[in-house]
Design an enzyme around this catalytic site. Structure first.
Site, PDB file in Angstrom:
ATOM      1  N   LYS A  32       0.852  -1.198   0.000  1.00 34.50           N
ATOM      2  CA  LYS A  32       0.000   0.000   0.000  1.00 34.50           C
ATOM      3  C   LYS A  32       0.883   1.243   0.000  1.00 34.50           C
ATOM      4  CE  LYS A  32      -2.396   1.658   3.743  1.00 34.50           C
ATOM      5  NZ  LYS A  32      -2.234   3.128   3.846  1.00 34.50           N
ATOM      6  N   ASP A  59      -3.415   4.404  -1.949  1.00 33.42           N
ATOM      7  CA  ASP A  59      -4.344   4.884  -0.914  1.00 33.42           C
ATOM      8  C   ASP A  59      -4.335   6.420  -0.882  1.00 33.42           C
ATOM      9  OD1 ASP A  59      -5.787   5.271   1.437  1.00 33.42           O
ATOM     10  OD2 ASP A  59      -4.196   4.521   2.755  1.00 33.42           O
ATOM     11  N   LYS A  61      -7.360   8.244  -1.162  1.00 37.07           N
ATOM     12  CA  LYS A  61      -8.661   8.680  -0.602  1.00 37.07           C
ATOM     13  C   LYS A  61      -9.232   9.890  -1.336  1.00 37.07           C
ATOM     14  CE  LYS A  61      -7.712   6.964   4.069  1.00 37.07           C
ATOM     15  NZ  LYS A  61      -6.286   6.594   3.963  1.00 37.07           N
ATOM     16  N   ASP A  64     -13.687  14.757  -4.370  1.00 33.86           N
ATOM     17  CA  ASP A  64     -13.799  16.039  -5.076  1.00 33.86           C
ATOM     18  C   ASP A  64     -15.079  15.990  -5.900  1.00 33.86           C
ATOM     19  OD1 ASP A  64     -13.164  18.507  -6.471  1.00 33.86           O
ATOM     20  OD2 ASP A  64     -11.045  18.100  -6.054  1.00 33.86           O
ATOM     21  N   THR A 120     -11.523   6.011  10.909  1.00 29.85           N
ATOM     22  CA  THR A 120     -11.594   5.465  12.272  1.00 29.85           C
ATOM     23  C   THR A 120     -11.180   6.508  13.316  1.00 29.85           C
ATOM     24  OG1 THR A 120      -9.487   4.446  11.749  1.00 29.85           O
ATOM     25  CG2 THR A 120     -11.376   2.990  11.824  1.00 29.85           C
ATOM     26  N   ARG A 212       3.073  -1.011  10.913  1.00 30.26           N
ATOM     27  CA  ARG A 212       4.175  -1.071  11.877  1.00 30.26           C
ATOM     28  C   ARG A 212       4.575  -2.454  12.388  1.00 30.26           C
ATOM     29  NH1 ARG A 212       1.409   3.770  14.973  1.00 30.26           N
ATOM     30  NH2 ARG A 212      -0.320   2.655  13.969  1.00 30.26           N
TER      31      ARG A 212
HETATM   32  O1  C5P Z   1       0.966   0.641  11.392  1.00 26.93           O
HETATM   33  P1  C5P Z   1      -0.453   0.171  11.221  1.00 26.93           P
HETATM   34  O2  C5P Z   1      -0.581  -1.324  10.999  1.00 26.93           O
HETATM   35  O3  C5P Z   1      -1.361   0.681  12.312  1.00 26.93           O
HETATM   36  O4  C5P Z   1      -0.893   0.860   9.838  1.00 26.93           O
HETATM   37  C1  C5P Z   1      -2.174   0.723   9.318  1.00 26.93           C
HETATM   38  C2  C5P Z   1      -2.275   1.396   7.988  1.00 26.93           C
HETATM   39  O5  C5P Z   1      -3.657   1.421   7.630  1.00 26.93           O
HETATM   40  C3  C5P Z   1      -1.797   2.842   7.939  1.00 26.93           C
HETATM   41  O6  C5P Z   1      -1.289   3.080   6.617  1.00 26.93           O
HETATM   42  C4  C5P Z   1      -3.050   3.632   8.198  1.00 26.93           C
HETATM   43  O7  C5P Z   1      -3.017   4.904   7.610  1.00 26.93           O
HETATM   44  C5  C5P Z   1      -4.092   2.766   7.491  1.00 26.93           C
HETATM   45  N1  C5P Z   1      -5.464   2.934   7.962  1.00 26.93           N
HETATM   46  C6  C5P Z   1      -5.848   2.716   9.280  1.00 26.93           C
HETATM   47  N2  C5P Z   1      -7.152   2.881   9.651  1.00 26.93           N
HETATM   48  C7  C5P Z   1      -8.067   3.233   8.736  1.00 26.93           C
HETATM   49  C8  C5P Z   1      -7.699   3.456   7.417  1.00 26.93           C
HETATM   50  C9  C5P Z   1      -6.374   3.293   7.062  1.00 26.93           C
HETATM   51  O8  C5P Z   1      -5.019   2.386  10.111  1.00 26.93           O
HETATM   52  N3  C5P Z   1      -9.327   3.338   9.099  1.00 26.93           N
END
Ligand code: C5P
Length: 237
Positions: A32, A59, A61, A64, A120, A212
């Site tokens: 992603k 990604d 998003k 517009d 979220t 992460r």
């Molecule tokens: O590091 P982590 O596993 O928390 O990363 C989750 C990824 O998913 C990040 O790129 C974050 O921006 C994305 N994301 C999220 N929650 C959402 C939409 C996207 O954590 N509702």
């Protein structure tokens, strides 16, 4: 597209990303690319990842007016990405326009298009007091997901905890792409509600997005393989 784990490349530039991908010699994870990396490096970053054989979820998003989103989606389809997303808050006509742009421009398979319903980071309080949306968060998520289906989108980004409810309402073929995944329930970073890959699978996620736990792991490949196997039931080569 079969169930898969998508690694979130939340890096500031190409150098950081390439150092991370060194860990994946011979392995071609679904990746992603988000706003940070795309805006710092430009579309060339997509071309070089595609050349290496990765599938890409871009990604950005989009949100517009319909005409602008349609033209933008045509540009994104031309980059050869496999999945894109937009904000369902742009309305049904905007989402339909996005699908038209993707279908008209895609030379091979049309990229999947997924809607963000409510971020979220939006709480019930913010929804009602700042955004003046009176319905509760769950109803709003469900309604926006139904709008996405009406517009012909392939699915939504959501919590694994919402995946079953959305599929039961909208259809089992409506894709759920779910972040908030951790190998163990204990290590959360800043995610409030987390789920393991195995539970996400049981709850009906089609794709899990993991950042992460893999990008900051001492052995990213080992964590990737373990989480992917737990989610898909398939062992990596
Ligand atoms: O590091 P982590 O596993 O928390 O990363 C989750 C990824 O998913 C990040 O790129 C974050 O921006 C994305 N994301 C999220 N929650 C959402 C939409 C996207 O954590 N509702």
């Amino acid at each position: 597209m079969e169930r898969d784990l998508i690694i979130a490349l939340d890096f500031k530039d190409r150098a950081e990303m390439e150092a991370f991908l060194e860990n994946f010699q011979g392995e071609k994870p679904f990746l992603k690319v988000g706003m940070e990396l795309f805006y710092s490096e430009g579309p060339g970053i997509i071309a070089s990842l595609k050349e290496k054989g990765h599938r890409i979820f871009l990604d950005l998003k989009c949100h517009d007016i319909p005409n602008t989103v349609k033209r933008t989606m045509a540009v994104l389809a031309n980059l050869g990405v496999d999945m894109v997303n937009l904000h369902a808050a742009g309305g049904i006509r905007m989402m339909e326009a996005a699908m038209e742009g993707l279908a008209e421009a895609a030379t091979g398979e049309r990229p999947l298009c997924i809607a963000v319903t409510q971020l979220t980071s939006i709480s019930q309080e913010v929804l009602q007091e700042e955004l003046l949306i009176e319905r509760n968060l769950k109803e709003t998520v469900l309604h926006y997901a139904r709008n996405a289906r009406k517009a012909g989108l392939d699915g939504v980004v959501c919590s694994p905890l919402e995946a079953g409810m959305l599929k039961d309402d909208i259809g089992q073929d409506f894709l759920t792409v779910t972040p908030g995944i951790r190998p163990e329930e204990s290590n959360r970073d800043d995610q409030v509600r987390v789920t393991t890959p195995g539970v996400a699978r049981e709850l009906g996620s089609d794709f899990i997005v993991v950042g992460r736990p893999i990008t900051r792991a001492e052995d990213p490949l080992a964590v990737y393989r373990q989480m992917k196997e737990e989610f898909t039931g398939r062992v990596s080569q």
